[in-house]
Scaffold this motif. Structure first.
Motif, short mmCIF file in Angstrom:
data_model
loop_
_atom_site.label_atom_id
_atom_site.label_comp_id
_atom_site.label_asym_id
_atom_site.label_seq_id
_atom_site.Cartn_x
_atom_site.Cartn_y
_atom_site.Cartn_z
N ALA A 32 0.95 -2.28 -7.89
CA ALA A 32 -0.13 -2.17 -6.91
C ALA A 32 -1.04 -0.97 -7.19
O ALA A 32 -1.98 -0.72 -6.44
N HIS A 33 -0.76 -0.23 -8.26
CA HIS A 33 -1.43 1.04 -8.52
C HIS A 33 -2.96 0.97 -8.37
O HIS A 33 -3.55 1.72 -7.59
N ASP A 34 -3.59 0.07 -9.10
CA ASP A 34 -5.05 0.01 -9.11
C ASP A 34 -5.60 -0.38 -7.73
O ASP A 34 -6.63 0.12 -7.29
N VAL A 35 -4.86 -1.28 -7.06
CA VAL A 35 -5.29 -1.74 -5.74
C VAL A 35 -5.21 -0.59 -4.74
O VAL A 35 -6.10 -0.41 -3.90
N HIS B 10 -5.47 2.62 -5.30
CA HIS B 10 -6.59 3.54 -5.53
C HIS B 10 -7.89 2.96 -4.99
O HIS B 10 -8.65 3.64 -4.31
N ALA B 11 -8.14 1.68 -5.29
CA ALA B 11 -9.42 1.07 -4.92
C ALA B 11 -9.53 0.84 -3.42
O ALA B 11 -10.62 0.85 -2.87
N SER B 12 -8.38 0.63 -2.74
CA SER B 12 -8.43 0.31 -1.31
C SER B 12 -8.20 1.52 -0.42
O SER B 12 -8.08 1.38 0.78
N GLY C 34 0.77 -1.23 0.00
CA GLY C 34 0.00 0.00 0.00
C GLY C 34 0.80 1.28 0.00
O GLY C 34 0.33 2.31 -0.49
N LEU D 105 -12.02 3.56 -12.87
CA LEU D 105 -10.62 3.99 -12.83
C LEU D 105 -10.06 4.17 -14.25
O LEU D 105 -9.40 5.17 -14.55
N PHE E 265 -5.59 3.66 -0.22
CA PHE E 265 -4.24 4.08 0.18
C PHE E 265 -3.87 5.33 -0.62
O PHE E 265 -4.24 5.45 -1.79
N PHE F 296 -16.35 6.86 -8.34
CA PHE F 296 -15.18 6.10 -7.90
C PHE F 296 -15.15 5.97 -6.38
O PHE F 296 -14.94 4.89 -5.84
N VAL G 10 -14.92 -1.29 -9.76
CA VAL G 10 -14.05 -0.12 -9.56
C VAL G 10 -13.17 0.14 -10.78
O VAL G 10 -13.01 1.28 -11.21
N GLU H 186 -9.03 8.40 -3.96
CA GLU H 186 -8.50 9.23 -5.05
C GLU H 186 -8.68 8.56 -6.40
O GLU H 186 -8.18 7.48 -6.65
N HIS I 1 -10.33 1.88 5.94
CA HIS I 1 -10.80 2.43 4.67
C HIS I 1 -11.67 3.67 4.88
O HIS I 1 -11.41 4.72 4.29
N TRP J 250 -2.66 9.33 6.88
CA TRP J 250 -3.40 8.08 6.71
C TRP J 250 -3.06 7.11 7.84
O TRP J 250 -3.94 6.56 8.50
N PHE K 71 -1.95 -8.49 -5.74
CA PHE K 71 -1.72 -7.48 -4.70
C PHE K 71 -2.94 -7.26 -3.80
O PHE K 71 -2.79 -6.93 -2.63
#
Lengths: 56, 230
Positions: A44-47, A49-51, A33, B32, A53, B196, B28, B124, B114, B140, B71
């Protein structure tokens, strides 16, 4: 009797196993993260954003 | 003890992570990818011509989406390790841990990791204007830590003082405020950004409830198995 002794030993360790698991878990999270190394970031980029971090 | 934590967490994290990854890919990822068309400048809104809200998006990318799945599973295994470890401590202090109770643990985890940071540092969308990443990571981390302690105090504190401390811990990061950018320069339409954020929270909540349920289930099952073989 043996079982009881084993159980006591296990409890005798106290929170150590739990603490170690928490550290391991937070370590994995930091890696997936937070670390900004570009190979990790890209993979890990998409993860991230979605999670939720912070990314980029 | 440690192997029970490790086994339960690995099963729970990998299973919930896989489902989370699939949910993210379906709900998602398209949002994105849509945002990235604006981030890269391929699409520009508020130009001379109106832009379709339904562009052709890139399909499944084996490398990119495969890495995302791996991941996500790793990340959720990290979550599960922390959760199962805390479950073991809670059980030792007399709390009951099973799949049903795990649902509440999952919701608490979602709020901690989260929702609490996301309430001020909103999920974001790619291309969004944001402050320095190091500053945001610090905020964070602090917010996750305070929210986590607050969740524990609410669940196990058992007196008014602990509830009051929990309220302060939950509110403080948001009253102090998160690092914000100097100016807004995001090229992505607000509709995409809002969708998003909503999707990220929704999928996150579903996945976290699964982490909690699985963690509770496997923790109990592993305990029974160990007892039976002892």
């Amino acid at each position: 009797m043996t079982t009881k002794t084993l159980n006591t030993t296990a409890t005798g360790l106290g929170f150590l196993p739990a603490v170690f698991a928490v550290v391991l878990g937070l370590g994995i999270m930091t890696l997936t993260g937070h670390v900004q190394a570009s190979a990790l970031h890209d993979a890990a980029h998409d993860v991230r954003h979605a999670s939720g971090f912070p990314c980029h | 003890m440690f192997s029970r934590i490790l086994t339960s967490a690995l099963f729970a994290g990998a299973a919930a992570g896989l489902i989370a990854a699939l949910l993210q890919l379906v709900f998602v990822q398209p949002v994105l990818l849509h945002a990235e068309l604006y981030e890269s400048g391929e699409l520009v809104h508020f130009g001379a011509e109106s832009v379709s809200a339904h562009p052709t998006l890139p399909g499944f990318d084996a490398m990119r989406d495969g890495l995302s799945i791996v991941f996500t599973m790793l990340t959720y295994t990290g979550y599960a390790l922390v959760m199962v470890a805390l479950m073991s401590i809670a059980e030792e202090r007399g709390a009951k841990i099973n799949a049903r109770v795990g649902i509440i643990w999952g919701l608490a985890g979602f709020i901690t990791f989260h929702f609490a940071p996301g309430l001020t540092l909103a999920p974001e969308v790619p291309g969004v204007a944001a402050a320095d990443v190091g500053d945001r990571q610090l905020w964070w981390t602090a917010t996750v830590a305070t929210a986590g302690i607050a969740m524990w105090l609410i669940a196990f504190g058992g007196n008014k003082i602990s509830y009051a401390i929990a309220a302060v811990l939950l509110l403080a990061p948001h009253l102090i405020g998160a690092p914000e950018p100097d100016s807004f320069s995001g090229p992505v339409p607000t509709e995409i950004g809002a969708l998003f954020a909503a999707r990220a929270f929704g999928v996150g909540m579903a996945a976290w409830v699964l982490v909690g349920t699985f963690a509770g289930y496997f923790w109990q099952a592993e305990g029974e198995r160990a007892e039976a073989s002892a």
